[in-house]
Scaffold this motif. Structure first.
Motif, PDB file in Angstrom:
ATOM      1  N   ALA B 418       1.013  -1.321   0.561  1.00 39.20           N
ATOM      2  CA  ALA B 418      -0.064   0.093   0.038  1.00 39.20           C
ATOM      3  C   ALA B 418       1.195   1.351  -0.055  1.00 39.20           C
ATOM      4  O   ALA B 418       0.501   2.138  -0.599  1.00 39.20           O
ATOM      5  CB  ALA B 418      -1.191   0.336   1.435  1.00 39.20           C
ATOM      6  N   ARG B 419       2.363   1.058   0.633  1.00 41.12           N
ATOM      7  CA  ARG B 419       2.538   2.829   0.820  1.00 41.12           C
ATOM      8  C   ARG B 419       3.026   2.636  -0.631  1.00 41.12           C
ATOM      9  O   ARG B 419       3.713   3.711  -0.762  1.00 41.12           O
ATOM     10  CB  ARG B 419       4.289   2.224   2.281  1.00 41.12           C
ATOM     11  CG  ARG B 419       4.542   2.826   2.385  1.00 41.12           C
ATOM     12  CD  ARG B 419       6.000   2.959   3.592  1.00 41.12           C
ATOM     13  NE  ARG B 419       6.795   1.491   3.360  1.00 41.12           N
ATOM     14  CZ  ARG B 419       7.337   1.316   4.092  1.00 41.12           C
ATOM     15  NH1 ARG B 419       7.536   1.864   5.399  1.00 41.12           N
ATOM     16  NH2 ARG B 419       7.992   0.251   4.116  1.00 41.12           N
ATOM     17  N   ALA B 420       3.442   1.606  -1.088  1.00 39.78           N
ATOM     18  CA  ALA B 420       3.824   1.380  -2.780  1.00 39.78           C
ATOM     19  C   ALA B 420       3.755   2.385  -3.668  1.00 39.78           C
ATOM     20  O   ALA B 420       3.364   3.313  -4.210  1.00 39.78           O
ATOM     21  CB  ALA B 420       4.849   0.271  -3.018  1.00 39.78           C
ATOM     22  N   PHE B 421       1.774   2.288  -3.484  1.00 41.41           N
ATOM     23  CA  PHE B 421       1.108   2.780  -4.754  1.00 41.41           C
ATOM     24  C   PHE B 421       0.565   3.794  -3.262  1.00 41.41           C
ATOM     25  O   PHE B 421      -0.561   3.891  -4.175  1.00 41.41           O
ATOM     26  CB  PHE B 421      -0.032   1.086  -4.485  1.00 41.41           C
ATOM     27  CG  PHE B 421       0.359   0.478  -5.835  1.00 41.41           C
ATOM     28  CD1 PHE B 421       0.196   0.663  -6.556  1.00 41.41           C
ATOM     29  CD2 PHE B 421       1.432  -0.969  -5.146  1.00 41.41           C
ATOM     30  CE1 PHE B 421       1.068  -0.417  -7.853  1.00 41.41           C
ATOM     31  CE2 PHE B 421       1.296  -1.791  -6.522  1.00 41.41           C
ATOM     32  CZ  PHE B 421       1.414  -1.671  -7.096  1.00 41.41           C
ATOM     33  N   ALA B 422       0.991   4.405  -3.155  1.00 39.97           N
ATOM     34  CA  ALA B 422       0.676   5.729  -2.002  1.00 39.97           C
ATOM     35  C   ALA B 422       0.475   7.175  -3.200  1.00 39.97           C
ATOM     36  O   ALA B 422      -0.235   7.982  -2.701  1.00 39.97           O
ATOM     37  CB  ALA B 422       1.323   5.955  -1.559  1.00 39.97           C
ATOM     38  N   GLY B 423       1.069   6.843  -3.985  1.00 36.44           N
ATOM     39  CA  GLY B 423       0.889   7.652  -4.967  1.00 36.44           C
ATOM     40  C   GLY B 423       1.694   7.660  -6.731  1.00 36.44           C
ATOM     41  O   GLY B 423       1.676   5.958  -6.171  1.00 36.44           O
ATOM     42  N   PRO B 424       1.384   7.891  -8.046  1.00 32.26           N
ATOM     43  CA  PRO B 424       2.039   6.762  -9.257  1.00 32.26           C
ATOM     44  C   PRO B 424       2.822   7.209  -9.337  1.00 32.26           C
ATOM     45  O   PRO B 424       3.500   7.885  -9.681  1.00 32.26           O
ATOM     46  CB  PRO B 424       0.676   7.775  -9.630  1.00 32.26           C
ATOM     47  CG  PRO B 424       0.370   9.728  -8.741  1.00 32.26           C
ATOM     48  CD  PRO B 424       0.964   9.609  -7.533  1.00 32.26           C
ATOM     49  N   VAL B 425       3.705   6.198  -9.140  1.00 29.67           N
ATOM     50  CA  VAL B 425       5.189   6.366  -9.286  1.00 29.67           C
ATOM     51  C   VAL B 425       4.734   5.127 -10.152  1.00 29.67           C
ATOM     52  O   VAL B 425       4.048   4.401 -10.530  1.00 29.67           O
ATOM     53  CB  VAL B 425       5.513   5.045  -8.193  1.00 29.67           C
ATOM     54  CG1 VAL B 425       7.467   4.764  -8.191  1.00 29.67           C
ATOM     55  CG2 VAL B 425       5.249   5.994  -6.603  1.00 29.67           C
ATOM     56  N   PRO B 426       5.684   5.503 -11.078  1.00 27.68           N
ATOM     57  CA  PRO B 426       6.031   4.412 -12.356  1.00 27.68           C
ATOM     58  C   PRO B 426       6.551   2.836 -11.831  1.00 27.68           C
ATOM     59  O   PRO B 426       6.119   2.368 -12.901  1.00 27.68           O
ATOM     60  CB  PRO B 426       6.673   5.494 -13.663  1.00 27.68           C
ATOM     61  CG  PRO B 426       7.806   6.219 -12.418  1.00 27.68           C
ATOM     62  CD  PRO B 426       6.912   6.779 -11.530  1.00 27.68           C
ATOM     63  N   LEU B 427       7.762   2.824 -11.132  1.00 26.84           N
ATOM     64  CA  LEU B 427       7.567   1.702 -11.215  1.00 26.84           C
ATOM     65  C   LEU B 427       7.973   1.133  -9.448  1.00 26.84           C
ATOM     66  O   LEU B 427       8.710   1.783  -8.979  1.00 26.84           O
ATOM     67  CB  LEU B 427       9.364   1.654 -11.370  1.00 26.84           C
ATOM     68  CG  LEU B 427      10.338   0.728 -11.805  1.00 26.84           C
ATOM     69  CD1 LEU B 427       9.849  -0.197 -12.207  1.00 26.84           C
ATOM     70  CD2 LEU B 427      11.974   0.397 -11.523  1.00 26.84           C
TER      71      LEU B 427
END
Lengths: 344, 536
Positions: B418-427
């Motif tokens: 969830a932490r990794a998907f908290a913002g629009p990160v491309p990779l």
């Protein structure tokens, strides 16, 4: 090309087997590195000391000649004692003198600085070692008792006692000890100074109170460290392995707990050793003990640049040697330690 | 005496003190293991399998309550032993091979001395113990034994350490060997070697063994009988092949269904990805640690919305590669992101997020899940609330107020995702995200990752040592061997035409683990336990 199995990987380069993990070669490597590092550190310390003394207010010439001397007289005194001129030149002059053993004369005591510093150093080493000998075994015993009784009443009791003790400043403890043992019970003299050069028994007697004061000051933290290290070793998985091997409790403590528990403690012990042997200004002044710490206090108060620089340099040497000793101890205890630069 | 069963347990109940009253870890367990038999205990974390096995050694945390009508190992009633007798029993009757050999060995003692200790305990003289230790080290196929004996644990690889632990365990000639997840931290090839070694030694020495694992195929391949534990209850027991091929209990069936399916390939997704060119180009990436190269001249690209899998054994450089992409370590070569920098104020927002293997140590123990996620949304410039994020990533609303230590392994890993998907990160780089989890948590997590990718169009670099797991998630798979990218092709192609010998050995051992338990019904492809693993 065939796939390497993990047995074959044993001999692959990169992991360093055999000779390199030998303790003797690691100690020699360390000594080699320190042989270069220690002079560099001392050099930096000497520069800092020299410049800092310059910044501190006070005039050695005025101190030496008293308040009735004319400014011209003071100036002449400063010139004749080499206290004027560009600081770089004076520093280099001092450095070459210091290295060649020609340490000059203390302004305050009007005696050659070198025997003065070394005389006090011997006293300080005696006091420091005494305190160290009291401190370390006591901390080991208390800390390991706590670890084996972790969370129990004994553990909490010792923690509270040590924390209370460590929150009392050392001059308060020193005064209390003086009041009880010197004034009240009359077991030791109030003044250590006069007797500190007597025979061994007498020295031991007068050094006891200062040594106890010093030991108490460092006891709480060191015992805490022993407790943490021992508790860590007791809950480690290799401890379970040792228990399930069916070893006797004494064997487990000796072979598997002690060494692992002491590794974190040893680093702190080394730092304390350096601090204790370098002399404590507060305790030595309080007991009027003729040690290096007290000497440096006087030198700073009366602005004696010769004595101060020489004394600080010697304190530095002692601290660095204590650290070196600790590092060698660590290498002997922990096969994983490497004092090498770079990523691992 | 010699005819006594290796293990005889009737009516075992184990309970320990929990925060709110006693918790029963094992309930009314009956277990009989014949001399020389290999028995497997399977279950998820918290199912009581380790507790049940460790009860046989009577090494349990203080305050643990044990009652049993009978609890004996090789004819010795374990519960009645006094302290000296218990010590002799532990020294002689049984031994344990632990999950993490690196931690089970004393770091300050050479491995040779640690083995010698056992022989000395059994009355051998110094020279005799040394000679026997050498023989024991040779028996676990480590050579040269004399040199290995002088090493410290940290100078050996994980597989070598486990061989040493096995040699140490067998030094006392035990009647029973408890194998507590012995290969969990090891990569699949070393796992195969270690299990083969144990099988061989059992045939040679005749000890009985209990293999504890959450890895059902592993247990099936190496045990004659299997017991399945759920919530401390033995829900199913039987011959290995029967349990695996014809599970009766629903829990066993769910365990089997959750296995990563070696044949399930991700369905091809809309191929709009290639039009815009790759997301990341990596050229001539090289990383050295002192004189040893961790990565040498690695070049590849990651496409937009692509999942690139990366397999390799421990030490092959796969984690270093991930760290380089994340900008967490220095490297030589070039890594180019073909994206525009996103900014918030003067700060450039990160382009990469990492989900680490050990969520335990990557979550701040003093911050609640809500705090962790809120901070991540802020840092990554996300435009969602904590509740929305939690909902999207399957973090239950009841978890938001909790601290990391109150979460299970799977839940922690969800928070990390969830932490990794908290913002629009491309990779997003996933570094062994499921290695510490049991199969059903793993399956759910892999589904979540796939779903998040379909929804957000993120690219993955998915690092694992488990080919089956990588295959389930990845479009393409790269194989790292000794710091070199030896093969990189579509996931299916890797399985169908592995070219490099190392890739072949990986594919073979991945298939072997899943074939061993059964005479495969059809000739060529590996047996398929779980087409249901992925519903999509």
């Amino acid at each position: 090309m065939s796939v390497l199995s993990d047995q074959a990987a044993a001999l692959a380069p990169g992991r360093r087997p055999g000779l390199w993990s030998g303790r003797r070669s690691r100690v020699l490597t360390l000594l080699g590195r320190r042989l270069i590092q220690i002079p560099v550190v001392l050099f930096v310390v000497s520069i800092l000391t020299f410049w800092l003394i310059e910044l501190v207010p006070g005039d050695p010439g005025r101190n030496a000649l008293g308040q009735y001397a004319t400014p011209a007289q003071v100036r002449a005194w400063d010139v004749s004692n080499g206290l004027t001129g560009p600081i770089t030149g004076r520093y280099l002059h001092w450095l070459s003198d210091f290295v060649s053993g020609n340490w000059g004369t203390s302004f305050v005591y009007q005696v050659p600085s070198r025997p003065l510093v070394f005389g006090h150093l011997v006293n300080t080493l005696f006091l420091g070692l005494f305190a160290f000998v009291l401190l370390v075994p006591l901390a080991l015993v208390l800390g390991s008792i706590q670890a084996y009784r972790e969370g129990g009443r004994t553990d909490r009791g010792i923690t509270i006692a040590l924390m209370s003790l460590s929150s009392v400043p050392e001059f308060v403890i020193g005064v209390l000890l003086l009041v009880v043992f010197a004034v009240g019970l009359n077991l030791v003299p109030v003044e250590s100074g006069a007797f500190a050069t007597g025979d061994f028994a007498q020295r031991l007697q007068v050094t006891t109170l200062p040594a106890v004061t010093l030991a108490v000051a460092y006891l709480a933290v060191l015992a805490r460290m022993v407790r943490t290290g021992t508790a860590g070793a007791l809950t480690a998985q290799f401890h379970r392995t040792a228990v399930l091997k069916g070893l006797r409790p004494a064997q487990i403590v000796r072979r598997h707990v002690a060494r692992n528990a002491l590794i974190p403690t040893l680093q702190l012990v080394g730092i304390y050793l350096g601090t204790l042997l370098g002399g404590s200004a507060v305790v030595e002044t309080l007991f009027n003990y003729p040690g290096l710490g007290a000497l440096l206090v006087v030198a700073a108060e009366r602005k004696d640049p010769v004595l101060l620089t020489d004394g600080v340099m010697i304190t530095g040497v002692i601290a660095l040697l204590a650290l070196l000793l600790t590092d060698i101890g660590l290498i002997l205890m922990d096969p994983r330690i490497r004092f090498e630069a770079g990523e691992s | 005496m010699t005819d006594a069963p290796a293990v005889q347990v009737r009516g075992l109940v184990v309970s320990y003190r929990g925060r709110s009253g006693p918790v029963t870890a094992v309930r009314d367990l009956d277990l009989t293991i014949a001399p020389g038999e290999s028995y497997g205990l399977v279950g998820e974390s918290g199912s009581g399998k380790s507790t049940a096995a460790m009860t046989l050694t009577r090494y349990l945390p203080p305050g643990t309550g044990v009652t049993a009508a009978e609890l004996s190992v090789a004819g010795t009633g374990v519960l009645a032993l006094d302290t000296p007798a218990l010590r002799r029993f532990r020294a002689g009757a049984l031994s344990v091979v632990y999950q993490e050999p690196g931690l089970a060995l004393d770091p300050t003692m050479t491995v040779g001395r640690q083995i010698e200790e056992v022989y000395r305990l059994h009355g051998a003289g110094r020279a005799q113990a040394r000679a026997r230790t050498r023989a024991a080290i040779e028996r676990v196929r480590l050579s040269p034994a004399g040199q290995i004996a002088k090493r410290y644990p940290h100078e050996l690889s994980g597989g070598q350490q486990q061989r040493i632990v096995i040699a140490m365990a067998l030094a006392s000639e035990p009647r029973l060997l408890i194998l507590d997840e012995p290969t969990t931290g090891l990569d699949s090839r070393v796992e195969t070697e270690i299990m083969a070694l144990i099988d061989g030694l059992r045939a040679e020495l005749g000890f009985a063994s209990i293999l504890i694992s959450h890895n059902l195929p592993l247990i099936a391949a190496h045990c004659q009988r299997i017991g399945v534990l759920e919530g401390g209850v033995l829900v199913e027991e039987g011959a290995a092949a029967d349990v695996l091929l014809a599970p009766r209990h629903p829990y066993t069936r769910s365990l089997i269904a959750a296995l990563p399916d070696i044949n399930a390939v991700r369905p091809p997704r809309p191929a709009a990805d290639t039009a815009q060119g790759p997301l990341v180009t990596v050229e001539h990436l090289t990383k050295r640690f002192q004189q040893k190269a961790a990565l040498s001249d690695v070049s590849f690209t990651i496409g937009r919305a692509e999942a690139l899998g990366l397999v390799g054994e421990s030490g092959s450089g796969k984690t270093t590669l991930g760290l380089s992409l994340a900008g967490l370590t220095s490297y030589d070569g070039t890594i180019t992101f073909h994206t525009e920098d996103r900014r918030r104020g003067r700060r450039t927002l990160p382009r990469v997020q990492v989900v680490f293997q050990n969520a335990d140590s990557s979550l701040n123990p003093r911050r609640s899940v809500r705090q962790v996620l809120a901070r991540s949304i802020e840092l990554l410039g996300g435009d969602q609330t904590v509740e929305e994020l939690a909902n999207r990533t399957g973090v239950g609303p009841d978890l938001l107020a909790k601290l990391p230590h109150e979460l299970s392994g799977g839940q922690k890993q969800r928070v990390a995702i969830a932490r990794a998907f908290a913002g629009p990160v491309p990779l997003v780089i996933c570094d062994e995200p499921t290695s510490a989890l049991d199969v059903s948590s793993q399956a759910r997590l892999l589904d979540l990752l796939a779903e998040l990718q379909d929804r957000t169009g993120v690219s993955y670099l998915f690092i694992s040592h488990d080919l089956a797991v990588v295959r389930q998630v990845s479009d393409r798979i790269g194989v790292l061997y000794d710091g070199e990218l030896v093969e990189l092709k579509a996931a299916e192609e890797i399985f169908r035409h592995p070219e490099h010998p190392y890739t072949r050995s990986l594919v073979d051992s991945a298939l072997a683990l899943r074939q061993a338990q059964a005479p495969s019904p059809a000739p060529a492809p590996a047996p398929d336990f779980g087409g249901v693993a992925r519903a999509d």
